[in-house]
Design a protein around this motif. Sequence first.
Motif, PDB file in Angstrom:
ATOM      1  N   LEU A  36      15.051  -6.356  22.943  1.00 42.21           N
ATOM      2  CA  LEU A  36      13.719  -6.989  22.678  1.00 42.21           C
ATOM      3  C   LEU A  36      13.755  -8.180  23.370  1.00 42.21           C
ATOM      4  O   LEU A  36      12.484  -8.651  23.858  1.00 42.21           O
ATOM      5  N   ASP A  37      14.691  -8.747  23.545  1.00 39.60           N
ATOM      6  CA  ASP A  37      14.903 -10.207  24.399  1.00 39.60           C
ATOM      7  C   ASP A  37      16.173 -10.283  24.887  1.00 39.60           C
ATOM      8  O   ASP A  37      16.877  -9.283  24.869  1.00 39.60           O
ATOM      9  N   ASP A  38      16.415 -11.331  25.861  1.00 44.32           N
ATOM     10  CA  ASP A  38      17.740 -11.428  26.261  1.00 44.32           C
ATOM     11  C   ASP A  38      18.963 -11.254  25.343  1.00 44.32           C
ATOM     12  O   ASP A  38      20.128 -10.897  25.529  1.00 44.32           O
ATOM     13  N   ARG A  39      18.888 -11.666  24.090  1.00 41.96           N
ATOM     14  CA  ARG A  39      19.953 -11.686  23.175  1.00 41.96           C
ATOM     15  C   ARG A  39      19.563 -10.856  21.845  1.00 41.96           C
ATOM     16  O   ARG A  39      20.300 -10.634  21.158  1.00 41.96           O
ATOM     17  N   ILE A  40      18.295 -10.477  21.737  1.00 37.34           N
ATOM     18  CA  ILE A  40      17.827  -9.925  20.585  1.00 37.34           C
ATOM     19  C   ILE A  40      17.512  -8.382  20.860  1.00 37.34           C
ATOM     20  O   ILE A  40      16.909  -7.831  21.811  1.00 37.34           O
ATOM     21  N   ALA A  42      17.294  -4.359  18.541  1.00 35.21           N
ATOM     22  CA  ALA A  42      16.864  -3.370  17.393  1.00 35.21           C
ATOM     23  C   ALA A  42      17.799  -2.317  17.581  1.00 35.21           C
ATOM     24  O   ALA A  42      17.550  -1.637  18.404  1.00 35.21           O
ATOM     25  N   LEU A  43      18.512  -1.992  16.461  1.00 32.61           N
ATOM     26  CA  LEU A  43      19.398  -0.722  16.539  1.00 32.61           C
ATOM     27  C   LEU A  43      18.763   0.142  15.214  1.00 32.61           C
ATOM     28  O   LEU A  43      18.743  -0.265  14.081  1.00 32.61           O
ATOM     29  N   TRP A  44      18.317   1.164  16.011  1.00 30.86           N
ATOM     30  CA  TRP A  44      17.634   2.247  15.115  1.00 30.86           C
ATOM     31  C   TRP A  44      18.629   3.309  14.681  1.00 30.86           C
ATOM     32  O   TRP A  44      19.361   3.668  15.189  1.00 30.86           O
ATOM     33  N   ASP A  45      18.633   3.617  13.398  1.00 34.91           N
ATOM     34  CA  ASP A  45      19.276   4.774  12.589  1.00 34.91           C
ATOM     35  C   ASP A  45      20.623   4.808  13.106  1.00 34.91           C
ATOM     36  O   ASP A  45      21.112   5.958  13.734  1.00 34.91           O
ATOM     37  N   MET A  46      21.352   4.115  12.585  1.00 33.45           N
ATOM     38  CA  MET A  46      22.891   4.085  13.236  1.00 33.45           C
ATOM     39  C   MET A  46      23.760   4.247  11.811  1.00 33.45           C
ATOM     40  O   MET A  46      25.107   4.516  11.886  1.00 33.45           O
ATOM     41  N   ASP A  47      23.254   4.242  10.605  1.00 27.21           N
ATOM     42  CA  ASP A  47      23.851   4.353   9.429  1.00 27.21           C
ATOM     43  C   ASP A  47      24.187   5.710   8.773  1.00 27.21           C
ATOM     44  O   ASP A  47      24.771   5.958   8.001  1.00 27.21           O
ATOM     45  N   GLY A  48      23.362   6.715   9.475  1.00 28.63           N
ATOM     46  CA  GLY A  48      23.417   8.209   9.199  1.00 28.63           C
ATOM     47  C   GLY A  48      22.451   8.358   7.911  1.00 28.63           C
ATOM     48  O   GLY A  48      22.717   9.662   7.623  1.00 28.63           O
ATOM     49  N   ALA A  49      21.749   7.512   7.566  1.00 25.96           N
ATOM     50  CA  ALA A  49      20.823   7.646   6.618  1.00 25.96           C
ATOM     51  C   ALA A  49      19.647   8.648   6.972  1.00 25.96           C
ATOM     52  O   ALA A  49      19.303   8.645   8.050  1.00 25.96           O
ATOM     53  N   ALA A  50      18.927   9.407   6.092  1.00 25.98           N
ATOM     54  CA  ALA A  50      17.725  10.022   6.509  1.00 25.98           C
ATOM     55  C   ALA A  50      16.393   9.235   6.724  1.00 25.98           C
ATOM     56  O   ALA A  50      16.365   8.098   6.261  1.00 25.98           O
ATOM     57  N   GLY A  51      15.763   9.422   7.737  1.00 29.10           N
ATOM     58  CA  GLY A  51      14.661   8.444   7.847  1.00 29.10           C
ATOM     59  C   GLY A  51      15.008   7.369   9.065  1.00 29.10           C
ATOM     60  O   GLY A  51      16.225   7.209   9.482  1.00 29.10           O
ATOM     61  N   LEU A  52      14.147   6.521   9.512  1.00 27.19           N
ATOM     62  CA  LEU A  52      14.046   5.677  10.537  1.00 27.19           C
ATOM     63  C   LEU A  52      14.109   4.356   9.608  1.00 27.19           C
ATOM     64  O   LEU A  52      13.474   3.897   8.925  1.00 27.19           O
ATOM     65  N   ASP A  53      15.213   3.343  10.099  1.00 24.97           N
ATOM     66  CA  ASP A  53      15.025   2.103  10.035  1.00 24.97           C
ATOM     67  C   ASP A  53      15.783   1.398  11.098  1.00 24.97           C
ATOM     68  O   ASP A  53      16.467   2.109  11.699  1.00 24.97           O
ATOM     69  N   ALA A  54      15.571  -0.047  10.955  1.00 31.30           N
ATOM     70  CA  ALA A  54      16.332  -0.745  12.163  1.00 31.30           C
ATOM     71  C   ALA A  54      16.876  -1.943  11.554  1.00 31.30           C
ATOM     72  O   ALA A  54      16.313  -2.544  10.501  1.00 31.30           O
ATOM     73  N   GLU A  55      17.977  -2.431  12.345  1.00 25.59           N
ATOM     74  CA  GLU A  55      18.272  -3.693  12.088  1.00 25.59           C
ATOM     75  C   GLU A  55      18.229  -4.477  13.256  1.00 25.59           C
ATOM     76  O   GLU A  55      18.464  -3.980  14.327  1.00 25.59           O
ATOM     77  N   ILE A  56      17.642  -5.774  13.105  1.00 25.00           N
ATOM     78  CA  ILE A  56      17.565  -6.594  14.111  1.00 25.00           C
ATOM     79  C   ILE A  56      18.810  -7.567  14.400  1.00 25.00           C
ATOM     80  O   ILE A  56      19.046  -8.303  13.406  1.00 25.00           O
ATOM     81  N   VAL A  57      19.249  -7.578  15.420  1.00 25.00           N
ATOM     82  CA  VAL A  57      20.381  -8.619  15.700  1.00 25.00           C
ATOM     83  C   VAL A  57      20.000  -9.559  16.878  1.00 25.00           C
ATOM     84  O   VAL A  57      19.510  -9.033  17.938  1.00 25.00           O
ATOM     85  N   ASN A  58      20.742 -10.599  16.657  1.00 25.90           N
ATOM     86  CA  ASN A  58      20.687 -11.713  17.692  1.00 25.90           C
ATOM     87  C   ASN A  58      22.116 -11.957  18.030  1.00 25.90           C
ATOM     88  O   ASN A  58      22.954 -12.651  17.403  1.00 25.90           O
ATOM     89  N   GLU A  59      22.708 -11.708  19.157  1.00 23.49           N
ATOM     90  CA  GLU A  59      24.203 -11.591  19.682  1.00 23.49           C
ATOM     91  C   GLU A  59      24.989 -11.147  18.659  1.00 23.49           C
ATOM     92  O   GLU A  59      25.939 -11.510  18.236  1.00 23.49           O
ATOM     93  N   GLY A  60      24.552 -10.094  18.027  1.00 27.66           N
ATOM     94  CA  GLY A  60      25.647  -9.299  17.131  1.00 27.66           C
ATOM     95  C   GLY A  60      25.508  -9.907  15.724  1.00 27.66           C
ATOM     96  O   GLY A  60      25.798  -9.292  14.746  1.00 27.66           O
ATOM     97  N   ALA A  61      24.485 -10.952  15.426  1.00 30.32           N
ATOM     98  CA  ALA A  61      24.455 -11.597  14.073  1.00 30.32           C
ATOM     99  C   ALA A  61      23.077 -11.080  13.599  1.00 30.32           C
ATOM    100  O   ALA A  61      21.896 -11.077  14.333  1.00 30.32           O
ATOM    101  N   LEU A  62      22.992 -10.507  12.233  1.00 32.37           N
ATOM    102  CA  LEU A  62      21.863  -9.839  11.728  1.00 32.37           C
ATOM    103  C   LEU A  62      21.016 -10.743  11.479  1.00 32.37           C
ATOM    104  O   LEU A  62      21.127 -11.710  10.689  1.00 32.37           O
ATOM    105  N   ILE A  63      19.767 -10.661  11.868  1.00 30.25           N
ATOM    106  CA  ILE A  63      18.594 -11.545  11.553  1.00 30.25           C
ATOM    107  C   ILE A  63      17.463 -11.033  10.995  1.00 30.25           C
ATOM    108  O   ILE A  63      16.550 -11.774  10.425  1.00 30.25           O
ATOM    109  N   GLY A  64      17.405  -9.774  10.722  1.00 30.82           N
ATOM    110  CA  GLY A  64      16.215  -9.068  10.001  1.00 30.82           C
ATOM    111  C   GLY A  64      16.153  -7.785  10.054  1.00 30.82           C
ATOM    112  O   GLY A  64      17.373  -7.206  10.602  1.00 30.82           O
ATOM    113  N   PHE A  65      15.410  -7.083   9.316  1.00 34.57           N
ATOM    114  CA  PHE A  65      15.190  -5.633   9.216  1.00 34.57           C
ATOM    115  C   PHE A  65      13.838  -5.098   9.649  1.00 34.57           C
ATOM    116  O   PHE A  65      13.010  -5.774   9.281  1.00 34.57           O
ATOM    117  N   VAL A  66      13.940  -3.804   9.986  1.00 33.35           N
ATOM    118  CA  VAL A  66      12.837  -3.114   9.864  1.00 33.35           C
ATOM    119  C   VAL A  66      12.693  -2.254   8.800  1.00 33.35           C
ATOM    120  O   VAL A  66      13.784  -1.356   8.886  1.00 33.35           O
TER     121      VAL A  66
END
Length: 140
Positions: A36-40, A42-66
């Motif tokens: 999304l940015d030079d440091r931000i 979105a990591l989509w569907d990496m937890d193995g759960a059904a459906g779509l969701d995302a974690e938004i990270v800034n240099e590896g630190a969690l800053i929000g969710f979709v």
Amino acid sequence: MDADRAERLTAELRARGVMAHLVHAGVYEFGIRVVLDDRIEALWDMDGAAGLDAEIVNEGALIGFVPHVPGSEEFTEEQMVNTIATTNYALDTLQRPADRASSTGTPARPPEEPPPATPPATPPALRRQRRAHWIRRGKR
């Protein structure tokens, strides 16, 4: 998400101009990383759960969710690509980590208050040290 599906989705996203990459999150765990940015990211569907969701990270630190996209368990690959490509990633519209904890039923902890300010320590009073007077024995 399996590797083949993640690769196909990544290729479709790139064809649409989205900076997407395949992520190997672990053994048989794959996801899609959208830059999304030079440091931000979105990591989509990496937890193995059904459906779509995302974690938004800034240099590896969690800053929000979709949050979980309702009905995404039944999405076709085209619908998944469309959802990922058209998501509003503005930080003010994302769910914050504290919001996520309260929406899952576990109570969110209130922010910790800083410890009360203590007055600066005063130096200890200068004390006269008692000097031991040793008796000298023997020759001088």
